[in-house]
Motif scaffolding. Structure first.
Motif, mmCIF file in Angstrom:
data_model
loop_
_atom_site.group_PDB
_atom_site.id
_atom_site.type_symbol
_atom_site.label_atom_id
_atom_site.label_comp_id
_atom_site.label_asym_id
_atom_site.label_seq_id
_atom_site.Cartn_x
_atom_site.Cartn_y
_atom_site.Cartn_z
ATOM 1 N N CYS A 185 0.879 -1.160 -0.006
ATOM 2 C CA CYS A 185 0.043 -0.111 0.048
ATOM 3 C C CYS A 185 1.020 1.390 0.037
ATOM 4 O O CYS A 185 1.705 1.292 0.899
ATOM 5 C CB CYS A 185 -1.103 -0.091 1.303
ATOM 6 S SG CYS A 185 -1.847 1.618 1.374
ATOM 7 N N CYS A 224 -7.039 -1.269 1.235
ATOM 8 C CA CYS A 224 -6.020 -1.629 2.043
ATOM 9 C C CYS A 224 -6.694 -2.103 3.463
ATOM 10 O O CYS A 224 -7.259 -1.448 3.900
ATOM 11 C CB CYS A 224 -5.064 -0.695 2.325
ATOM 12 S SG CYS A 224 -3.953 -0.956 3.484
ATOM 13 N N TRP A 245 -2.201 1.248 -4.669
ATOM 14 C CA TRP A 245 -1.143 0.156 -4.589
ATOM 15 C C TRP A 245 0.084 -0.014 -5.739
ATOM 16 O O TRP A 245 -0.043 0.589 -6.438
ATOM 17 C CB TRP A 245 -2.017 -1.240 -4.678
ATOM 18 C CG TRP A 245 -3.122 -1.454 -3.952
ATOM 19 C CD1 TRP A 245 -4.408 -1.174 -4.394
ATOM 20 C CD2 TRP A 245 -2.916 -2.263 -2.785
ATOM 21 N NE1 TRP A 245 -5.210 -1.511 -3.422
ATOM 22 C CE2 TRP A 245 -4.301 -2.069 -2.102
ATOM 23 C CE3 TRP A 245 -2.201 -2.701 -1.901
ATOM 24 C CZ2 TRP A 245 -4.628 -2.744 -0.905
ATOM 25 C CZ3 TRP A 245 -2.339 -3.014 -0.584
ATOM 26 C CH2 TRP A 245 -3.625 -3.035 -0.060
#
Length: 436
Positions: free
Chosen positions: A89, A121, A129
């Protein structure tokens, strides 16, 4: 319906399993087994060994080193392929397995497929991402006083390679008839990206693996026979309900690099259906690679025909912790006024609990100790409990799975009979102490 949190709570409360390094705040992906957990775990492992090795004439045991020559993991393909899809993330920098964030995804998920779904996330809820990259799960270490490339070694990620590297030693020493199997129990280590679901996915686990060596043309027959035997083991020895066990034929794109055919035996855990056992047809992949890498022949010479060939291999592989959790899940029952762990008697940590009706009556305590000593000598796994009233003792023993509670009361002093209470039915009968 049983929840995973219920199992976790019971394990901590009653001394089955504790978080690893708990006193220091724990360490993700590691778990410690307490007094009752050790007993149940050993019963599982001993029952497995008895079923698969001791009671068969085609199985033999080995116990290989945990740290092996690094060439082992190069030849096996683990250095190049033992990897999970890692995604990060960009907001909170949490790292996760990409396939576990997308429903129905497999380990072969691509960055394009992942970003098209754009999951949130689990930590911060954002949807920003990185690209997926492969993360090798082997723990790397160094052997000897110098930390350089020449000293690199790995903690084994599976026990199987310790079996394959000893195949030639076994054939050269005891020369067993085909088909035959080599079995091993031991620790394995995997640097999981995101360990989760209690002991289902952790970084240190115990495995029980068999490599069954067969003639190439007979693999299907042997595969089916072993799979049927494993179902019998799970249902008859481990007490797992048939309707919670499912065979999943793994498609080619999701199979391990060494497998030509794989059946994953799935189990309905409290948190959903997960793999319990892997059943793989590894062909001659491992032995052929060892032969190439070592320069030593892995061929087996048939005792009757004189024919030489490299055997093919069928591998049933099960994690002790996964089996442990399956057994607990199947046994855990919440009734109106109690929690009971209906473990098969061969697995229960204690077979009997002995109690004096009143602990402040010396004559009852003395007689109870006599009965305890007799049962301890006969059955070994016997516990003593004189805390609280008899109802509380029953509930405690129900929770840890003790099949029978034996109570010594004033009638015992008169006629030498004791009360025996059954865990599952709660029925009580009186029997002669000597008949226990």
């Amino acid at each position: 319906m049983t929840k995973l949190e219920d199992i976790v709570s019971l394990c901590k409360r009653r001394g089955f399993i504790f978080p690893g390094s708990d006193v220091y705040g724990g360490m993700a992906g590691t778990w410690d087994f307490g007094p009752l957990g050790v007993m149940l775990k050993r019963n599982l492992m001993n029952t497995w060994w008895s079923f698969w090795v001791d009671k068969r004439d085609d199985m033999y045991g080995v116990d290989a080193a945990i740290i092996m020559n690094p060439k082992t993991w190069e030849a096996s393909g683990h250095v190049a392929t033992f990897a999970d899809p890692l995604v990060e993330c960009k907001e909170c920098h949490g790292r996760f397995r990409a396939d576990k964030l997308v429903d129905g995804a497999t380990e072969s998920i691509t960055t394009e497929e992942f970003l098209a779904v754009s999951p949130k996330c689990p930590t911060c809820g954002k949807q920003d991402w990185s690209e997926i990259r492969k993360f090798n799960m082997m723990f790397q270490t160094h052997v000897g006083p110098v930390d350089d490339d020449s000293s690199i070694a790995y903690l084994r990620p599976e026990t199987a390679q310790g079996i394959f590297t000893n195949y030639k030693n076994v054939v050269d020493t005891i020369y067993p008839n085909l088909p035959f199997g080599l079995a091993q129990q031991g620790k394995a280590f995997r640097n999981e990206i995101s360990p989760r679901d209690f002991i289902l996915r952790d970084r240190e686990c115990s495995q029980m693996e068999i490599e069954y060596f067969v003639r190439p043309e007979e693999w299907e027959q042997n595969f089916d026979e072993l799979l049927a035997d494993y179902h019998a083991f799970l249902e008859e020895q481990m007490g797992l309900p048939t309707d919670k066990i499912h065979d999943y034929d793994v498609p080619a794109e999701d199979r391990a690099h060494y497998s030509k055919h794989t059946i994953d035996v799935m189990f309905d855990y409290p948190n959903g259906q997960e793999e319990l056992l892997g059943f793989a047809y590894r062909t001659d992949f491992d032995l052929s690679n060892i032969q190439k890498a070592s320069g030593k022949s892995m061929e087996y010479r048939d005792k009757v025909t004189g024919e030489s060939f490299i055997p093919h291999v069928i591998e049933p592989s099960i994690g002790v912790e996964r089996l442990f959790l399956a057994v607990l899940s199947a046994a855990y029952v919440e009734e109106e006024d109690r929690v009971v762990l209906k473990l098969p008697e061969n697995l229960a940590p204690y077979k009997f609990c002995v109690s004096p009706l009143l602990k402040n009556k010396p004559e009852l305590v003395e007689k109870a100790k006599e009965v305890f000593a007799i049962l301890k000598q006969k059955y070994t796994f016997v516990t003593w409990d004189d805390s609280g009233n008899i109802g509380k003792r029953y509930k405690k023993q129900d929770e840890i799975g003790t099949p029978k509670c034996v109570v010594i009361d004033f009638d015992t002093l008169e006629d030498d009979t004791v009360t025996v209470r059954d865990r599952d039915t709660t029925e009580q009968v009186r029997v002669k102490a000597e008949e226990l």
